[in-house]
Design a protein around this motif. Structure first.
Motif, PDB file in Angstrom:
ATOM      1  N   GLN A 173      20.127  -0.821  10.879  1.00 10.99           N
ATOM      2  CA  GLN A 173      20.861   0.584  10.715  1.00 10.99           C
ATOM      3  C   GLN A 173      21.567   0.699   9.203  1.00 10.99           C
TER       4      GLN A 173
ATOM      5  N   ARG B  29      11.063  -0.444   8.220  1.00  7.38           N
ATOM      6  CA  ARG B  29      11.451  -0.643   9.812  1.00  7.38           C
ATOM      7  C   ARG B  29      10.337  -1.584  10.281  1.00  7.38           C
TER       8      ARG B  29
ATOM      9  N   ARG C 268       9.758   2.965  18.047  1.00  7.52           N
ATOM     10  CA  ARG C 268      10.934   3.010  18.240  1.00  7.52           C
ATOM     11  C   ARG C 268      11.906   4.087  17.487  1.00  7.52           C
ATOM     12  N   THR C 269      11.167   4.989  16.621  1.00  2.00           N
ATOM     13  CA  THR C 269      11.860   5.846  15.777  1.00  2.00           C
ATOM     14  C   THR C 269      11.335   7.231  16.238  1.00  2.00           C
TER      15      THR C 269
END
Length: 202
Positions: A58, A123, A147-148
């Motif tokens: 992040q 990512r 995941r996003t």
């Protein structure tokens, strides 16, 4: 009255607060020697390590977007592009409702597409590093999409690589057949865990 000899007691210690020791309490270098031989009392579990990796990812994404913002602010040359404007314009005109396109629109789309590709690559690379690989694969991109939330619209376009899962299921079925475990009835999906059960012989 001497301030060093006051009659008020010192305040009670606070949990976690540093304690001041007189300089002569420990000889110089004793603390450094003790720290060198101090055992590690706590190793973070796998969940904590995964949480730390997610926090690091992040932070890298925040740095990535900050750099992108600085780059956009500093851009003065709009004539050179990494993606072909003619192809972008052709894609935009694929919609039959679009009749005219301003000259600036493909430029903005080119930059947006470039940023989209960069973030998805970033990512996906994080997923590849989690698996201790140095090659970005389709499965890494698929995992980044899964995941996003922002990339949910791509889930059907870039499906997860289930070939490995199918091979593992086939190997498990072969092992079960060799062990004498009955197969599910015809017409019942093999993935249904409640379709059958195995009762060991007594």
């Amino acid at each position: 009255m001497d301030p060093s000899k006051s009659s008020t007691p010192p305040p009670p210690p606070v949990m976690g607060a540093p304690v001041a020791y007189p300089p002569a309490a420990y000889p110089p270098g004793a603390a450094a020697g003790a720290a060198a031989y101090a055992p590690q009392l706590y190793a973070p579990p796998a969940a904590a390590a995964a949480q730390q990796a997610a926090a690091a990812q992040q932070q890298q994404l925040q740095m990535f977007w900050a750099e992108q913002y600085r780059e956009i602010e500093a851009t003065t040359d709009f004539k050179n592009h990494n993606l072909p404007l003619a192809r972008i314009k052709k894609i935009m005109k694929a919609d039959e409702d679009v009749r005219m396109i301003a000259a600036e629109a493909p430029v903005v789309f080119a930059r947006a597409c470039e940023m989209f590709i960069l973030e998805l690559t970033h990512r996906g690379w994080a997923h590849a590093e989690e698996n201790k690989r140095r090659t970005l694969q389709k499965s890494d991109i698929a995992a980044a999409i899964a995941r996003t939330e922002v990339f949910d619209f791509l889930v059907d376009i870039v499906p997860r690589d289930d070939a490995k899962d199918a091979d593992a299921a086939a190997a498990a079925a072969a092992a079960a057949a060799a062990a004498g475990i009955p197969r599910p009835a015809a017409g019942v999906p093999a993935t249904d865990p409640l379709a059958y059960y195995y009762v060991p012989q007594q």
